[in-house]
Design a protein around this motif. Structure first.
Motif, mmCIF file in Angstrom:
data_model
loop_
_atom_site.group_PDB
_atom_site.id
_atom_site.type_symbol
_atom_site.label_atom_id
_atom_site.label_comp_id
_atom_site.label_asym_id
_atom_site.label_seq_id
_atom_site.Cartn_x
_atom_site.Cartn_y
_atom_site.Cartn_z
ATOM 1 N N LEU A 171 -3.797 -1.381 13.859
ATOM 2 C CA LEU A 171 -4.890 -0.576 13.293
ATOM 3 C C LEU A 171 -4.366 0.495 12.337
ATOM 4 O O LEU A 171 -5.001 0.805 11.327
ATOM 5 C CB LEU A 171 -5.684 0.098 14.429
ATOM 6 C CG LEU A 171 -6.693 -0.787 15.165
ATOM 7 C CD1 LEU A 171 -7.262 -0.048 16.370
ATOM 8 C CD2 LEU A 171 -7.799 -1.254 14.244
ATOM 9 N N ILE A 172 -3.210 1.048 12.663
ATOM 10 C CA ILE A 172 -2.635 2.091 11.808
ATOM 11 C C ILE A 172 -2.190 1.497 10.471
ATOM 12 O O ILE A 172 -2.027 2.201 9.484
ATOM 13 C CB ILE A 172 -1.480 2.811 12.545
ATOM 14 C CG1 ILE A 172 -2.033 3.463 13.826
ATOM 15 C CG2 ILE A 172 -0.824 3.875 11.680
ATOM 16 C CD1 ILE A 172 -0.978 3.990 14.780
ATOM 17 N N CYS A 173 -2.038 0.168 10.442
ATOM 18 C CA CYS A 173 -1.606 -0.519 9.215
ATOM 19 C C CYS A 173 -2.779 -1.152 8.458
ATOM 20 O O CYS A 173 -2.566 -1.980 7.564
ATOM 21 C CB CYS A 173 -0.594 -1.609 9.554
ATOM 22 S SG CYS A 173 0.857 -1.005 10.412
ATOM 23 N N ASP A 174 -4.007 -0.784 8.806
ATOM 24 C CA ASP A 174 -5.188 -1.382 8.162
ATOM 25 C C ASP A 174 -5.090 -1.334 6.634
ATOM 26 O O ASP A 174 -5.438 -2.286 5.942
ATOM 27 C CB ASP A 174 -6.454 -0.645 8.614
ATOM 28 C CG ASP A 174 -7.499 -1.595 9.186
ATOM 29 O OD1 ASP A 174 -7.122 -2.497 9.960
ATOM 30 O OD2 ASP A 174 -8.685 -1.446 8.845
ATOM 31 N N LYS A 175 -4.590 -0.220 6.128
ATOM 32 C CA LYS A 175 -4.511 -0.015 4.676
ATOM 33 C C LYS A 175 -3.624 -1.078 4.021
ATOM 34 O O LYS A 175 -3.906 -1.550 2.919
ATOM 35 C CB LYS A 175 -3.952 1.388 4.418
ATOM 36 C CG LYS A 175 -4.157 1.907 3.018
ATOM 37 C CD LYS A 175 -3.697 3.364 2.972
ATOM 38 C CE LYS A 175 -3.880 3.938 1.582
ATOM 39 N NZ LYS A 175 -3.372 5.338 1.513
ATOM 40 N N GLU A 176 -2.558 -1.466 4.729
ATOM 41 C CA GLU A 176 -1.653 -2.487 4.186
ATOM 42 C C GLU A 176 -2.352 -3.850 4.130
ATOM 43 O O GLU A 176 -2.198 -4.605 3.164
ATOM 44 C CB GLU A 176 -0.379 -2.574 5.033
ATOM 45 C CG GLU A 176 0.637 -3.600 4.562
ATOM 46 C CD GLU A 176 1.278 -3.267 3.204
ATOM 47 O OE1 GLU A 176 1.891 -4.162 2.605
ATOM 48 O OE2 GLU A 176 1.165 -2.097 2.734
ATOM 49 N N PHE A 177 -3.144 -4.167 5.149
ATOM 50 C CA PHE A 177 -3.869 -5.442 5.145
ATOM 51 C C PHE A 177 -4.934 -5.466 4.053
ATOM 52 O O PHE A 177 -5.179 -6.507 3.439
ATOM 53 C CB PHE A 177 -4.491 -5.713 6.516
ATOM 54 C CG PHE A 177 -3.477 -6.127 7.551
ATOM 55 C CD1 PHE A 177 -3.061 -7.447 7.636
ATOM 56 C CD2 PHE A 177 -2.920 -5.207 8.422
ATOM 57 C CE1 PHE A 177 -2.118 -7.843 8.582
ATOM 58 C CE2 PHE A 177 -1.967 -5.590 9.362
ATOM 59 C CZ PHE A 177 -1.576 -6.917 9.443
ATOM 60 N N ILE A 178 -5.563 -4.316 3.786
ATOM 61 C CA ILE A 178 -6.538 -4.245 2.682
ATOM 62 C C ILE A 178 -5.823 -4.541 1.366
ATOM 63 O O ILE A 178 -6.336 -5.273 0.513
ATOM 64 C CB ILE A 178 -7.218 -2.856 2.655
ATOM 65 C CG1 ILE A 178 -8.128 -2.709 3.886
ATOM 66 C CG2 ILE A 178 -8.015 -2.661 1.369
ATOM 67 C CD1 ILE A 178 -8.641 -1.297 4.126
ATOM 68 N N SER B 52 0.852 -1.195 0.000
ATOM 69 C CA SER B 52 0.000 0.000 0.000
ATOM 70 C C SER B 52 0.887 1.243 0.000
ATOM 71 O O SER B 52 2.105 1.151 0.148
ATOM 72 C CB SER B 52 -0.911 -0.004 1.233
ATOM 73 O OG SER B 52 -0.129 0.097 2.412
ATOM 74 N N ASP B 53 0.242 2.393 -0.132
ATOM 75 C CA ASP B 53 1.021 3.641 -0.180
ATOM 76 C C ASP B 53 0.974 4.369 1.167
ATOM 77 O O ASP B 53 0.876 5.590 1.224
ATOM 78 C CB ASP B 53 0.511 4.544 -1.306
ATOM 79 C CG ASP B 53 -0.966 4.875 -1.134
ATOM 80 O OD1 ASP B 53 -1.606 4.292 -0.227
ATOM 81 O OD2 ASP B 53 -1.482 5.715 -1.902
ATOM 82 N N VAL B 54 1.045 3.591 2.269
ATOM 83 C CA VAL B 54 1.057 4.248 3.586
ATOM 84 C C VAL B 54 2.286 5.157 3.692
ATOM 85 O O VAL B 54 3.364 4.801 3.224
ATOM 86 C CB VAL B 54 1.049 3.228 4.753
ATOM 87 C CG1 VAL B 54 -0.264 2.504 4.849
ATOM 88 C CG2 VAL B 54 2.180 2.230 4.622
ATOM 89 N N SER B 55 2.082 6.311 4.296
ATOM 90 C CA SER B 55 3.186 7.271 4.380
ATOM 91 C C SER B 55 3.871 7.258 5.738
ATOM 92 O O SER B 55 4.989 7.745 5.885
ATOM 93 C CB SER B 55 2.677 8.687 4.079
ATOM 94 O OG SER B 55 1.619 9.010 4.970
ATOM 95 N N THR B 56 3.163 6.704 6.753
ATOM 96 C CA THR B 56 3.771 6.594 8.084
ATOM 97 C C THR B 56 3.521 5.198 8.641
ATOM 98 O O THR B 56 2.524 4.553 8.311
ATOM 99 C CB THR B 56 3.179 7.626 9.076
ATOM 100 O OG1 THR B 56 1.767 7.448 9.160
ATOM 101 C CG2 THR B 56 3.506 9.041 8.673
ATOM 102 N N LEU B 57 4.434 4.752 9.477
ATOM 103 C CA LEU B 57 4.285 3.463 10.158
ATOM 104 C C LEU B 57 4.336 3.694 11.666
ATOM 105 O O LEU B 57 5.106 4.536 12.140
ATOM 106 C CB LEU B 57 5.416 2.509 9.751
ATOM 107 C CG LEU B 57 5.210 1.683 8.487
ATOM 108 C CD1 LEU B 57 6.426 0.804 8.248
ATOM 109 C CD2 LEU B 57 3.961 0.816 8.578
ATOM 110 N N PRO B 58 3.554 2.919 12.421
ATOM 111 C CA PRO B 58 3.532 3.121 13.864
ATOM 112 C C PRO B 58 4.679 2.413 14.574
ATOM 113 O O PRO B 58 5.157 1.365 14.139
ATOM 114 C CB PRO B 58 2.193 2.494 14.264
ATOM 115 C CG PRO B 58 1.993 1.395 13.262
ATOM 116 C CD PRO B 58 2.602 1.878 11.981
ATOM 117 N N CYS B 59 5.111 2.970 15.676
ATOM 118 C CA CYS B 59 6.058 2.338 16.599
ATOM 119 C C CYS B 59 5.482 2.532 18.003
ATOM 120 O O CYS B 59 4.683 3.435 18.233
ATOM 121 C CB CYS B 59 7.440 2.985 16.549
ATOM 122 S SG CYS B 59 8.013 3.426 14.912
#
Length: 322
Positions: free
Chosen positions: A305-312, A24-31
């Motif tokens: 949850l912040i990575c939901d877009k990647e799982f989609i 996906s085109d996520v621009s930020t990843l959580p830590c």
């Protein structure tokens, strides 16, 4: 006892090096900041010691990797039934690593991976962290914040006294495991070093034993033996009561020798556990000396949850619907 430091989620920018591992085109990843320790998805290229493991165990050298990627891409481009991100080298390598860079084997694995998703579509349809929050809130499923001494991710399932089967079904536990391992599969170091699973069965009751069905056992074994593109290096059963034997009898006839040899029953024998996972890498609840605070299921959920877009995006690929 000193209070555990509060965990707080921080976001980091996705660099070009990291983005090539994402679909996906996520621009930020959580830590998660845990005191002085930062827990994050590790999407950078592996360090030299891990690259050495890849060379030794997976035949991962430039002269083998490049033609393997190209051949796997050709095999997938010729397959008109599959829709997959063939242009993404990192995605192709994700399947080549567990197959030691044999393209035909990786192609077969990809077909089995997606065929399993079709066969069990009711469990995979719309499978994202936001749709499966309950299993994390029940706190029966977590990943240790650190790797073990061999660089492996450690997944812990607590299916005894912590598990309320009336509030959280085994199917939900399965889907939570899928989400965790899909996330782990993004990490190059995990692709190389693999993962291990600790099943903590302390307090398992007869009512919980009845939740395990032959159909569930077959799905899990098919998933682990045939369909998962990840090196699962060990299953460590700890604190199991005698009635756990009833559960294992469902799984036993389905196991091939390779998987069976990786299942170790440890009971309360901590010295036996330490032969497989160093006490330095284990929390104090397992007699370890790990100083990093534990990460609970709800804290993991906050990250996922912040990575939901990647799982989609992960869910968008597979066999084309007829």
């Amino acid at each position: 006892m000193p209070a555990e430091p509060l965990a707080r989620v921080v976001l980091r920018d996705v660099t070009p090096e990291i983005s090539r591992h994402m679909l996906s085109d996520v621009s930020t990843l959580p830590c998660v900041q845990l005191g002085d320790y930062l827990l994050q998805f590790e999407l950078e290229e592996p360090k030299e010691s891990v690259r050495e493991i890849a060379r030794r165990e997976l035949r991962e050298t430039p002269e083998i990797v490049k033609p393997a990627v190209e051949e796997l891409r050709s095999l997938l481009e010729a397959d008109k039934d599959l829709w997959v991100p063939v242009e993404n080298d990192a995605w192709l390598i994700r399947f080549l690593r567990p197959c030691k860079f044999y393209p035909e084997s990786a192609y077969d694995l990809i077909k089995r991976y997606y065929a399993f998703k079709v066969k069990h579509s009711k469990h995979y349809e719309g499978l994202t962290p936001s749709q499966e929050q309950n299993v994390f809130k029940q706190n029966v499923l977590r990943v240790l914040p650190n790797r073990d001494q061999l660089g492996r991710r450690v997944l812990v399932l607590e299916l005894g006294k912590k598990w309320n089967h009336n509030k959280c079904s085994l199917d939900e536990v399965f889907k939570g495991c899928v989400l965790f391992l899909e996330a782990a599969m993004l990490e190059p170091e995990t692709q190389v070093c693999g993962a291990v699973v600790i099943f903590d069965m302390d307090g398992l009751s007869l009512q919980q034993v009845w939740q395990f069905t032959p159909q569930f056992a077959k799905r899990i074994v098919d998933w682990l033996q045939e369909s998962i593109p990840l090196r699962i290096k060990g299953f460590y059963i700890i604190n199991q009561p005698y009635i756990f034997n009833m559960v294992f009898q469902l799984f036993k006839p389905l196991l091939k020798e390779k998987l069976r040899s990786r299942i170790v029953f440890m009971g309360s024998d901590r010295e036996m556990l330490y032969k497989y996972i160093s006490p330095k890498c284990l929390p104090d609840c397992y007699g370890g000396t790990l100083t990093i605070p534990n990460v609970s299921g709800p804290q993991w959920l906050e990250l996922l949850l912040i990575c939901d877009k990647e799982f989609i995006a992960i869910n968008s690929y597979g066999y084309k619907k007829k």
